[in-house]
Write an enzyme that holds these catalytic residues in place. Structure first.
Site, short mmCIF file in Angstrom:
data_model
loop_
_atom_site.label_atom_id
_atom_site.label_comp_id
_atom_site.label_asym_id
_atom_site.label_seq_id
_atom_site.Cartn_x
_atom_site.Cartn_y
_atom_site.Cartn_z
N GLU A 126 0.83 -1.19 0.00
CA GLU A 126 0.00 0.00 0.00
C GLU A 126 0.86 1.25 0.00
OE1 GLU A 126 -2.65 -0.55 3.29
OE2 GLU A 126 -3.53 -2.30 2.34
N CYS A 139 3.45 8.37 1.50
CA CYS A 139 4.00 7.36 2.41
C CYS A 139 4.23 6.09 1.59
CB CYS A 139 3.00 7.14 3.53
SG CYS A 139 3.51 5.91 4.73
N CYS A 146 6.80 -7.27 6.69
CA CYS A 146 8.01 -6.83 7.39
C CYS A 146 8.57 -8.02 8.15
CB CYS A 146 7.67 -5.70 8.37
SG CYS A 146 9.11 -5.00 9.21
N CYS A 150 7.18 -5.79 15.54
CA CYS A 150 6.84 -4.82 16.59
C CYS A 150 5.41 -5.13 17.04
CB CYS A 150 6.95 -3.40 16.07
SG CYS A 150 8.63 -3.04 15.49
N CYS A 153 2.27 -3.09 15.77
CA CYS A 153 2.19 -2.76 14.34
C CYS A 153 1.49 -3.85 13.56
CB CYS A 153 3.61 -2.56 13.80
SG CYS A 153 3.65 -2.34 12.01
N GLY A 211 7.05 -2.31 5.83
CA GLY A 211 8.41 -2.80 5.75
C GLY A 211 9.44 -1.95 6.47
N GLU A 212 10.62 -2.54 6.65
CA GLU A 212 11.73 -1.86 7.30
C GLU A 212 12.72 -1.45 6.20
OE1 GLU A 212 12.93 -0.52 10.24
OE2 GLU A 212 14.56 -0.11 8.86
N SER A 243 12.40 6.09 7.60
CA SER A 243 12.07 5.76 8.99
C SER A 243 12.56 4.36 9.30
CB SER A 243 10.55 5.83 9.18
OG SER A 243 10.20 5.39 10.48
N SER A 265 12.13 5.14 15.03
CA SER A 265 10.95 4.72 15.81
C SER A 265 11.42 4.30 17.18
CB SER A 265 10.26 3.55 15.09
OG SER A 265 9.79 3.98 13.84
N LEU A 266 11.39 5.23 18.12
CA LEU A 266 11.95 4.98 19.45
C LEU A 266 10.91 4.29 20.35
CD1 LEU A 266 14.53 5.39 21.10
CD2 LEU A 266 13.58 7.56 21.89
N HIS A 267 9.81 4.96 20.60
CA HIS A 267 8.62 4.40 21.28
C HIS A 267 8.80 4.01 22.75
CE1 HIS A 267 7.05 4.51 17.32
NE2 HIS A 267 7.50 3.36 16.91
N ASN A 342 -2.77 3.79 16.45
CA ASN A 342 -3.89 3.43 15.58
C ASN A 342 -4.29 2.00 15.85
OD1 ASN A 342 -5.39 4.37 13.20
ND2 ASN A 342 -3.51 5.58 13.01
N CYS A 385 -0.27 4.98 9.28
CA CYS A 385 0.86 4.08 9.42
C CYS A 385 0.49 2.98 10.40
CB CYS A 385 2.07 4.84 9.95
SG CYS A 385 2.62 6.09 8.81
#
Ligand code: SAH
Ligand code: SF4
Length: 410
Positions: A126, A139, A146, A150, A153, A211-212, A243, A265-267, A342, A385
């Site tokens: 997508e 985006c 991926c 995570c 996700c 994906g990464e 990212s 992406s720390l989180h 989300n 995302c």
């Protein structure tokens, strides 16, 4: 500080292997190819070396400045050469399987890419366009699914993984331009799209789709160098952001070899929590990740790293977390992007309350960071995302896995 990467690999980090491969169709597409690859393609159809440079310039212009979708439209190229190209190649973009338009103008395209074996279900990714006043952000995906998992996700729950080719990555931008009427001489499809100052609709690229990107480094690099080339699509490196969930060995390469903006992406501010949310942390823990950030090539106050922080209710959203976050990032030219979580069907997390997000962002703001909370966009079409997961994947992945398993035991 020097850290031994090999010794740091921790047990308990499980990664899916990308099982699927890209296989060129009979007539491969030239869309997304670099100058060197276009020269090689011309060589394949017998264009003598002395003419190739000039021909590459022509192809480059028609592909990336004009956005043509047929060789026939390349009117400065001789008829014979057009026919020879047509015989061997196409200028096809990834096929648009579905298009959704949100009430807020966000658009999402489901793109169908060739599967590995004829007759198998195609792969899907997508791509999302988010119009804002003065700019339009696309985006873009770097992989089908991926390999990382995570826990918050949706893409991470997808089992089918294939790296996209550079052509398929550039192809997403070309598809968006096609669908938005964003090539010279074209008009946008309807008034819902907000025109930007420079006349272009797609002004910014974020590699924040499926994906990464740093696990598909070469293809992402080659694609972004095509996109940033100022004689073509010409989206400047400062308007392109990669990212990463923290693939430490490729962070420096991103700065050196692509020279784009970095988002991390720390989180979480503690390793025990980040190990859980972003399991890659077990391989590259926070200290190692921040060390790579401090040394990011080209990092200045004018070119800051964006730290993404998803707001998960009761998990990482306390005031103590906010204070620890600003302490952790002290000394790194940084922006902090708070992302409301989300939710997706079956997730164990909830988004933090609005009041909590405001208090958290106040701490960050008082520490001197602008702390924009990313407004959720396109929620009605699940375009945010982390929502990106193709609808047909589940069944086909199971089928493919079974097929592969059978192939391995036979
Ligand atoms: N793999 C890369 C880029 C794709 S994900 C990365 O992890 O950075 C893009 C961003 O969306 C990341 O910051 C990711 O953590 C975030 N994200 C993933 N799932 C989300 C969700 N359900 N809600 C909000 N943000 C999410
Ligand atoms: Fe992969 Fe990024 Fe999702 Fe993690 S957040 S599973 S790295 S796409």
């Amino acid at each position: 500080m020097s850290i031994n990467l090999e010794a740091a690999v921790a047990p308990g980090f499980v990664e899916k292997a990308p099982l699927e491969r890209y296989v060129d169709p009979d007539r491969p597409s030239l869309a997304g190819r670099s100058r060197a690859e276009l020269a090689a393609a011309l060589g394949e159809i017998g264009v003598p070396p002395a003419q190739r440079k000039m021909r590459v310039q022509q192809l480059w212009h028609w592909l990336y400045v004009r956005g043509v979708t047929t060789f026939d439209a390349m009117t400065s190229v001789s008829k014979e050469l057009r026919a020879a190209l047509e015989n061997r190649f196409t200028v096809a973009r990834p096929e648009v399987a579905a298009e959704q338009v949100s009430v807020d103008g966000t658009r999402k395209w489901l793109l169908r890419l060739p599967g590995e074996n004829p007759g198998e279900r195609p792969h899907e990714v997508e791509c999302v366009y988010i119009p804002e006043t003065g700019r339009g952000t696309l985006c873009v995906s770097s992989q089908v699914g991926c390999t990382l998992n995570c826990t918050f996700c949706h893409t991470g729950t997808q089992r089918l993984v294939r790296n996209l080719t550079a052509g398929e990555i550039v192809g997403q931008i070309m598809v968006a331009r096609d669908r938005l009427g964003d090539w010279p001489g074209q008009r946008p499809p309807d008034a819902a799209v907000v025109p930007t100052d420079g006349g272009r609709l797609v002004t910014n690229i974020v590699m924040m789709g499926m994906g990464e990107p740093l696990y598909n480094f070469e293809a992402v690099r080659d694609a972004l160098l095509v996109v940033a080339d100022n004689e073509g699509i010409a989206i400047s490196r400062r308007k392109i952001t990669v990212s990463t969930s923290g693939v430490v060995p490729n962070i420096k390469r991103t700065g050196d070899e692509i020279g784009v903006m970095l988002a991390v992406s720390l989180h979480a501010v503690r390793d025990d929590l980040r190990d859980e949310l972003v399991p890659l942390n077990r391989k590259y823990p926070i200290e190692m990740l921040l060390d790579a950030c401090r040394n990011y090539p080209g990092l200045t106050n004018a070119k800051r790293i964006t730290f993404e922080y998803v707001m998960l209710k009761g998990i990482n959203d306390s005031l103590a977390d906010a204070k620890a976050l600003v302490r952790l990032l002290a000394g790194i030219p940084a922006k902090i992007n708070l992302i409301p979580f989300n939710p997706w069907p079956g997730t164990r997390y909830e988004c933090s309350d609005w009041e909590t997000i405001e208090k958290f962002s106040e701490v960050v703001f008082n520490a001197g960071y602008s702390a924009p909370v990313r407004t959720p966009r396109g929620r009605d079409i699940l375009a945010a995302c982390g929502q990106l997961k193709s609808a047909t994947e589940k069944l086909s992945a199971r089928e493919r896995m079974a097929l592969r398993a059978m192939a391995m035991t036979e």
